[in-house]
Every structure is written in C-alpha cells, then in structure tokens.
Scaffold this motif. Sequence first.
Motif, short mmCIF file in Angstrom:
data_model
loop_
_atom_site.label_atom_id
_atom_site.label_comp_id
_atom_site.label_asym_id
_atom_site.label_seq_id
_atom_site.Cartn_x
_atom_site.Cartn_y
_atom_site.Cartn_z
N SER A 144 0.54 -1.29 0.05
CA SER A 144 0.28 0.29 -0.05
C SER A 144 0.71 1.55 -0.23
N ILE A 145 2.02 1.03 1.46
CA ILE A 145 2.91 2.19 0.64
C ILE A 145 4.02 2.88 -0.21
N PHE A 146 3.79 1.66 -1.42
CA PHE A 146 4.96 1.58 -2.32
C PHE A 146 3.83 2.35 -3.60
N THR A 147 2.69 1.71 -3.26
CA THR A 147 1.61 2.03 -4.48
C THR A 147 1.02 3.98 -4.58
N LEU A 148 0.58 4.14 -3.50
CA LEU A 148 0.57 5.49 -3.22
C LEU A 148 2.06 6.06 -2.98
N PHE A 149 2.95 5.95 -3.07
CA PHE A 149 4.53 6.37 -3.24
C PHE A 149 4.43 7.05 -5.33
N VAL A 150 4.35 5.71 -5.61
CA VAL A 150 3.86 5.84 -7.18
C VAL A 150 2.51 6.71 -7.56
N CYS A 151 2.18 6.80 -7.30
CA CYS A 151 0.96 7.21 -7.73
C CYS A 151 1.57 9.20 -7.67
N ILE A 152 2.30 9.79 -5.98
CA ILE A 152 2.60 10.61 -6.06
C ILE A 152 3.75 10.80 -6.66
N ARG A 153 4.39 9.39 -7.44
CA ARG A 153 5.60 10.16 -8.36
C ARG A 153 4.94 10.26 -9.53
N LEU A 154 3.91 10.49 -9.81
CA LEU A 154 3.39 9.79 -11.48
C LEU A 154 2.33 11.38 -11.36
N CYS A 155 1.73 11.61 -10.25
CA CYS A 155 1.16 13.04 -9.54
C CYS A 155 2.25 14.37 -10.02
N LEU A 156 3.71 14.02 -9.27
CA LEU A 156 3.95 15.63 -9.26
C LEU A 156 4.63 15.32 -11.16
N HIS A 157 4.96 14.50 -11.71
CA HIS A 157 5.39 14.24 -13.31
C HIS A 157 4.54 14.89 -13.76
N LEU A 158 3.47 14.40 -13.71
CA LEU A 158 2.58 14.98 -14.35
C LEU A 158 2.11 16.64 -14.34
N THR A 159 2.35 16.62 -13.16
CA THR A 159 1.84 18.27 -12.78
C THR A 159 2.80 19.06 -13.60
N ALA A 160 4.41 18.76 -13.86
CA ALA A 160 5.28 19.53 -14.36
C ALA A 160 5.25 19.49 -16.21
N ARG B 120 -5.63 9.77 -21.81
CA ARG B 120 -6.73 9.45 -20.68
C ARG B 120 -6.16 7.53 -19.93
N SER B 121 -4.60 6.93 -20.28
CA SER B 121 -3.76 6.47 -20.49
C SER B 121 -3.29 6.61 -18.88
N TYR B 122 -2.66 7.58 -18.92
CA TYR B 122 -2.08 7.85 -17.62
C TYR B 122 -2.76 8.28 -16.32
N ILE B 123 -3.94 8.75 -16.65
CA ILE B 123 -4.90 8.92 -15.83
C ILE B 123 -5.24 7.32 -15.35
N PHE B 124 -5.85 6.91 -16.16
CA PHE B 124 -6.82 5.64 -15.67
C PHE B 124 -5.40 4.41 -15.05
N VAL B 125 -4.22 4.79 -15.08
CA VAL B 125 -3.14 4.40 -14.58
C VAL B 125 -3.41 4.55 -12.95
N ILE B 126 -3.16 5.90 -12.67
CA ILE B 126 -3.14 6.43 -11.44
C ILE B 126 -4.34 6.19 -10.83
N PHE B 127 -5.31 6.64 -11.24
CA PHE B 127 -7.06 5.90 -10.96
C PHE B 127 -6.93 4.67 -10.35
N LEU B 128 -6.35 3.09 -11.34
CA LEU B 128 -6.40 2.40 -10.38
C LEU B 128 -5.53 1.72 -9.46
N LEU B 129 -4.11 2.55 -9.58
CA LEU B 129 -3.24 2.36 -8.65
C LEU B 129 -3.99 2.99 -7.24
N ILE B 130 -4.34 4.44 -6.83
CA ILE B 130 -5.11 4.83 -5.97
C ILE B 130 -6.05 3.69 -5.00
#
Length: 607
Positions: free
Chosen positions: A23-39, A101-111
């Motif tokens: 669970s911690i690992f998955t949350l960390f991946v979500c944060i990483r993806l969100c920050l990257h997409l923010t950029a 949309r594939s990136y958004i789907f991946v983030i949603f699935l990980l959450i």
Amino acid sequence: MGGYNHPELKPSLISLHLRLSLSIFTLFVCIRLCLHLTAVRASRSLPYSSSSMAILRNIKSSFNKTPSPFFTFLLISPFTSLLSKLPSPRMHRPYSSSLPRSYIFVIFLLILLSLFGLSQLRLVSVSQNPSPCPSFPTLLSPPTSHPPFASPSSKNHEPVVLSRSATVPLPVHPVSGNATAEEAEFWAQPDGEGYRPCLDFTTQYRKASAKISKEKQKFLVVVVAGGLNQQKKEIVDAVVIARILEAALIVPVLEVDQVWKDESEFSEIFDVDHFKRTLQADVRVLSSLPSTHLSSKRIINGHLPDNVSPLWIRTKFLTKLNRVGVLILRGMFSKLSKNLPLDLQKLRCKVAFHALRFTGPIQELGDKFARRMWIRDHTLLSISVLRRMCGKTRESQPQLLTGRLNMTDTNRRLAGLCPLNALQVARLIKALGAPRTAQVYRAGGEPFGGALALQGLVREFPNIVTKEMLAREGELIPYMNRSTVMAALDYIVSLSSDVFLASHGGNMGSAIQCFKWSMRKMIFSCLGHRAYVGHRKLLKPNKRGMIRLFENTSISEAEFRSITKKMHRRYQGQPEKRTDKGSSRDVIAYPVPECMCRHGIRSLLRS
C-alpha cells in the motif's frame, strides 16, 4: 509468550506486513506520477520563458536532492519502465493536446489498489491473544515468585496476554520421604494426559471482532443473582450472549440475595479493569449505559427457557435490539445451551478462567491463607458437613430442598442424592489413604448441627482448619457480613489444595467440583479451574456405591479399603471429556476438549 507465537497468527502477521508495504509503495508511485504530470501540465500552460524553466527546474530538483531509499528502490523497480515512457516536460509544446487518458487511468487504478490494501489492514490487526497450549506450563510458577498473586488492579490499558492472566494455584507439595506407600498414592496427582489450555480462536471469529468490539448502538444489561457460583455462571453466559447479539455489554449488576443479604457490587468482587481488558477483543464492556441511551426504550426479559441456542437468541431479541438499543436480561442461570459453536465455548473458558479475577484485596488475602496452609503440610479440602440432609432436615426446612421431592428418604439416600455426613467423609478419605496428620481445610460457614455434626471427622482428622483460624487479627473484619467475599476466599484456598474432596453433586459436584454448605446456598464453584490449571487431584465420591458399602457391616476394614479404592480409581481428577456422558455437561466444568488441547509424545503414541 503471547499470541504472536501462535501458528494461526503468523500467516496473518505476514499478510499484514505485505499489505502495508504494498500500500505504501503504491501510494508513493501515485505521488511520483502526479508530480511528474504536474510538471508536464505546467510546461503546456506556460511559454518557455526563464520563469517557466525555473519552475520546471525546481520540480525536477525536488527529486534530485538526496533521494530516499524508497525512491531509490522505485527507480530500480519495474515501474521505471512505466515512468520512462511518460512525456518529458521539455518535449511538449504549448499548443499540444490534453494528457493521454491512459496515464489518468493508471493513476486511478493505483489509488484504488492502495485504498483496498489499507482497508484490509483493520481486519487482520485484531488480536485475540490466543494462548498456545505449550505456554501454559509457565503458569505453574514456584511459590517464591507468585506472579499470579500480584495485585491485579492495574489501570493500564495494555492487551492482556492469556498465558499470564489466569489465576493459578500454588505448586503441589512434594511427597514426604517418610510417607507410606498408601499415603504417597493418596497425595499422587492424576495423569493429565498431555492436556493444556488452548484458546486459539478461528480467523473468522477474529475478523468479526473488529466490528463487535467497537459496537456503540446496541447494549446488553444483565442482572445476576445467587451466590458466587451462580453469579459467575451468569456472567459467563452474559458475555457469550453479548457476543451472539453483537452488542456492547454493561458491567453486570449483582442482585441482592434475599437470603444472604449481600449488597456487594461487581467492582467489589471482581477486577473490572482486568475484565474489560481481557475481553476487549471479544466484546465491548462498559461500566454504565452511555447518556444517549439512558432515556431510550428498553427490552426487559425476566425469564429464558432452558437450553436456548444462539439462533433462538438472535430470533428473539436481535430485531428489537437493533430498533430499541437496550436489552435487559435477568433470571438466566444455566439457560444458555451447553452445546455452542467452538469459538463460543472457548469464549466461555476465557471469561471463567481469565477475565473473572477477584479484586486485589480479596485475591491478596486469599493468597495469604493459601500460603499459610501451604507452608504447613499437605492440605485436604473437605465439605462443610451437613449432619442431616435427608430425614428431619427435610421435614423441618423443606425450603432448602431442590428437586425430586416425591422420593422417600431411603430412596434418596440409596440413589446417592444425599451428601455424605462427617463420619462417612472420614471413613472414605481414610480408606483412600489419607494420613491422620493431614490438614483438612473446611470451607463455608457452620454446618447444620454445629460442632456436633463434625465430631466424626474431627476424631479421625484432628487438624481441621478454617479461614477464621488462618486469619490474623482484623483481616476478616471488613468482610464479616459479605458472604460472596467469604466464598471467594474459600475459592482461592481450594484452588491451591493438593487434594480436593467434592462431597456432593449438583452445581458444585459437576464443576471443579467444590461444595455446598447448605442445600440451596452454593458457597462457590471452581468451575473446572483445577482441571484447567493441570488436573489437580479431585476426589468425587461414588455416593450410590458408598452408601451400600457403609451399611454393609459384614465386611472387614481391609475389604472396605480395597473396594473403596477400586471404586474411585477413575474418580480422582483425570481428564474427562465434556461429551463423555452425553452433551449436558458445562464446558467450564469439563474444559476438555474445547478449551484444552493434547500435546506431547505420549499423546502421539496413544493416537
């Protein structure tokens, strides 16, 4: 020493750690993806000015500053390939289209995966403190340390470890080298056959506890009556019924007995804090009703039929309890079925042998009496002898009699329904090998007939001791008018005796078995406690056979002894399964096999 060594708990704990890490690992991946997409989004919304480039550099530098071990693990994990395919901020132009949309789907699935893992943690983390069988021999500690005699009034809220919460007796005396073979045989303890306490609840039971132990809408109030033995039985059943209804339990109310006038409350007899802590993973226990339910409607039931099942209880009360919120029960002595699902049988033992512990002052005084007996010599517990139960007592005090009133005195005696008198008790234990020098602890109050009723016993065994004789000046004064406390003191001393004599059947004889000192009042019941702590020696007279033997004047004393020993060879406290003689036995009187497991090489060879 606690439940973490139990084989059933290890898979649950491993699963707990894996789910937490995932669970911690998955949350960390979500944060990483969100920050990257923010950029990426920032690069699209701003022209490539110096300020926008500064923003992107700041975002990137936040990952370049001394990366954590977890982030390093992320970089070398299979997710690196996923991250590497994300578009770089520098490669996007201001006029580019929206994010794929594939990136958004991946983030949603990980959450979703991380939230599901965290939701499962609360179901696995409920610990029942199951006590594996091999840990219980440590309960039989030497008399110098007395861990079970420590003050039990601790106020902390740490989980109770079952292997350290049971009240246990003093060690058995070693047989003196001067004892004869017959005396050594009398003091010898029965073969426990490898049985040890075993309260390992099922996974399904432990998972259900997550909800039941936090119940805040349904409450059960129980009013218990009678002497100590009856009170303890009703309290045990009250906890089980609360579990069946998935309701919170209010600390039971002790009804004032009309005969003995004892006004003691639960907290004056039992350790309330220990009671709550021991059962905190089974039911929620409160000292009083919450203010939100004080004025609400209540279901009051003053009578239960015999042998009610969990299904009957749910059908009768659950719907109304869900609507009203408060159920009050009274008069439920031995009404609950003796045959319950395995987890509920184990819960009965947990309440009787672990949760119901006497208050500190009572336990400490009882321990003092037990040690004063222990340091003298072997102890033999006997009955508070009734001079007459059949005959004149039946005529003069019929209110003390229970059941089978249509039988004649002779038929009652020949059927073994009359307790042994003092002389018969003396002849019995003498024939079984008890030495004349043995100490006899006589529990309870004065028997019918007073000192005259005890003459037959005193002649053969002059070293008779009572709690009044063991007490020092002023020790019993606070409890002189409290019969329940007096019974509790007898209970504690009886538990530590080397040999115990159950002179009569009924509720006492079928439990540890303790005794009565009047026909109706039950002084106490050790509730199978002597069996639970290692099958301490317990003599159960075969009254039906002994009455005929007593009345046979044609046999010699040697023949009398020989027949008596053969008659009681299997009545000395050996393990007896609850289901050996039908299904009407109580598990807290016969804890084998539901609450005691068999261990050791001997059991393997026998099987």
